[in-house]
Design an enzyme around this catalytic site. Sequence first.
Site, PDB file in Angstrom:
ATOM      1  CG  ASP A   1      -2.147   0.526   1.067  1.00 47.16           C
ATOM      2  OD1 ASP A   1      -2.233   1.441   0.056  1.00 47.16           O
ATOM      3  OD2 ASP A   1      -3.142   0.478   1.558  1.00 47.16           O
TER       4      ASP A   1
ATOM      5  CG  ASP B   1      -9.232   2.470  -0.276  1.00 50.36           C
ATOM      6  OD1 ASP B   1      -9.077   1.282  -0.289  1.00 50.36           O
ATOM      7  OD2 ASP B   1      -8.780   3.443   0.347  1.00 50.36           O
TER       8      ASP B   1
HETATM    9  C1  GLA Z   1      -5.837   1.787   2.126  1.00 52.95           C
HETATM   10  C2  GLA Z   1      -6.106   0.631   1.353  1.00 52.95           C
HETATM   11  C3  GLA Z   1      -7.145  -0.235   1.952  1.00 52.95           C
HETATM   12  C4  GLA Z   1      -6.644  -0.786   3.305  1.00 52.95           C
HETATM   13  C5  GLA Z   1      -6.251   0.627   4.274  1.00 52.95           C
HETATM   14  C6  GLA Z   1      -5.453   0.064   5.393  1.00 52.95           C
HETATM   15  O1  GLA Z   1      -6.620   2.888   2.307  1.00 52.95           O
HETATM   16  O2  GLA Z   1      -6.455   0.855   0.273  1.00 52.95           O
HETATM   17  O3  GLA Z   1      -7.664  -1.290   1.113  1.00 52.95           O
HETATM   18  O4  GLA Z   1      -5.662  -1.530   3.080  1.00 52.95           O
HETATM   19  O5  GLA Z   1      -5.550   1.405   3.544  1.00 52.95           O
HETATM   20  O6  GLA Z   1      -5.108   1.022   6.190  1.00 52.95           O
END
Ligand code: GLA
Length: 761
Positions: free
Chosen positions: A478, A548
């Site tokens: 990420d 997301d």
């Molecule tokens: C980001 C990612 C999510 C999740 C969060 C965790 O927003 O896109 O899928 O992994 O971080 O903090």
Amino acid sequence: MNIQFDEKNRVFKLDTEHTSYVMAVVDNEGFLGHVYYGAKISDTDVAYLLRTDENPMVPSKNNRDRSSFLDTFPMEYPGNGVGDYRESVIAVLDKNGHSAVQFFYRSHQIFDGKKKIPGLPASFAKETECQTLEIVTEDPVLGLEAVLVYTVFAGSDVITRSVRVTNHEAETIALTKVMSASFDMDAEDYEMLTLHGSWARERQIEQRPVGYGKQSVSSVRGESSHQEHPFVALVSKDATEDQGKVYGVHFVYSGNFLAQVEKNQFDTLRVMMGIHPQDFCWELKQNETFYAPETVLVFSGNGLGGMTRNLHDFYRSHMIRSPYKNKKRPILINNWEATYFDFNEEKILTIAKKAKEAGVELFVLDDGWFGARNDDYRGLGDWYVNLEKLPDGISGLSKKVEELGLKFGLWVELEMVNKDSDLYRAHPDWIISAPNRFESHARHQNVLDFSRNEVVDYIYEMIAKVIRESSISYIKWDMNRYMSEPYSKGSAPCEQGKVMHKYILGVYDLYTRLTTEFPHILFESCASGGARFDPAMLYFAPQTWCSDDTDASERTKIQYGTSYVYPIVSMGSHVSAVPNHQMHRITPIETRANVAYFGTFGYELDLNLLSDAEIETVKKQIAFMKEHRELIQMDGDFYRLLSPFEGNETAWMVVSSDKTQAVAAFYQRLNKVNASWLRLKLDGLDANTKYEVSCDMAPVTSYDAKIAEAYGHKTEEDSVKTYQAYGDELMSAGIPIDREELNKKGGDFASLLYTLKKVDE
Ligand code: GLA
């Protein structure tokens, strides 16, 4: 031979199966001009097409009034400050403080295969699959050499370009702009198509007329970004999915970019792509070389669908690296939306156990497993397990998950640090931040300075230790904020113009080390969803968390836009809980899966919270995906049928390469009453093949039995509708969509999924 050099006419002709790209060298100095790019032409004797005249105001022939020639000539790699007033692709700061630079043809070589670009991800192929042309150009005043590199991937109708610039003089010279590709073409009636968005709303589609002057999309956020995408297409006004001309330009890079189209006084277009020149300055000492990232060029005479399938084919075959290139992706469950930071080993194992029973293959432990990471204020940078949550460590948990019969995956965010972390307390100077300025944070975190080797080395050792000690098959990498105050405390003031690019090189370096040491690990890249969905990431991480936003209806837009350029096998797509956590919307679990099938497929919820009936549905969904995964992810061609950007309905389909099988999906947003009939017209089938079309007509799991009774709907599960039709009927007349069926499928946010199989006659 896909690359020809006609010596007499000094013409280079690059041919793919359906396209030609032509350049020519003119005048004694050796200007390299762009002659033609488009549908394939047979002759190489086409130098006459090159516009060498001066502009109409000047009653003279070429070379008598040099600046008017330069201002009109279709230059293949246009220099700066010498009479071409359109945007340059390269600019310098020389020892005299001047910015001028101008390149002339010197020599070239043609060879089979393709060289790697040092430090940068790029497409690859066997020697038999592609051919490369390197054109050596020179600025004799500066002693600067620019090698323009073209690789022809004939089968995918793709040509890639990159540039390397070498300083042959004793004096250091600074490059203040180095774009990777540019070509000049006649304006005709093209419009500019780009992908824009925001967090949770990535890759929406915009098409606008090309006006006079410059229009561009770009990022200066240090990532390819949610907001604009390193892609631009010029499309003829009449272009549809199936017809019209489309020129696509896509950048294999994850940092700052500029994609620009400029229309000039004579109705020509200059199209360019490269690293954004803002804050960029790269000093080259004698014999040093700067490598500009790769750009992918594609031309389709068959509309947007043609461009898409060329790019999908290209990325699946020549960008996503083995061993995942030809592998079906594991069906996963991710605990993020199920638990957020609030979990312990027991909770995780309960989720994993239920998932295994349903047929899931991989469990992914998301954020919150390390340091003091109980919320997003702390812990980033401390890549050792939180023993309060996971007393047996990642090593113990991964083994327990494997004993359940699942593979184990882990979330990391290696480029970031919270100020509340041991790492920051030990190394406060390791963040990107400018002297005496406020250190901006986003999501309470700062960006680690990956332009410094020691930072990358440190993070590598920390995370490699976790991986070595555990049993890890998958990593979600990420990156949850963009950069601000770009400045490295590890570089001298005069070197600060390198920081943004060196940061990305640091990211690529870490990816290279980890994928080399752990080649069995499947990486999924992520950046607050899809802020770093780009071809360069695909080189390391064969799949990317698309967004997301996990709401099925929003996802039809996001995945539709993303499908313009990325193969669906690269799109992370999950079934999540309702009400949806981003949209607060309730959609049927069938629709959630019908959208997620067209991607990597997985779940992001606690299956223990579902009803028995929903669990049965989940089991069927997983069985469906396992049966059709090869077709959807590996073999099939993707066709868009109805656009969510144009109406209430979305539809798309995947057809096997031998056209004997297909899966098609239709989705609606809001239900309509007493509405017109609709026929869903399919695409990509063989007109003369007879197909058996099947659609599961059972009402959705959430369908209320009382409503079913009132409307006389059967609720038995095996009410599959099947009929036979020829490809031409299905493509020209279509599948009739029954409003009653949509009511049974949930009304609002209903969807229908069709499978097609060739009937042996
Ligand atoms: C980001 C990612 C999510 C999740 C969060 C965790 O927003 O896109 O899928 O992994 O971080 O903090």
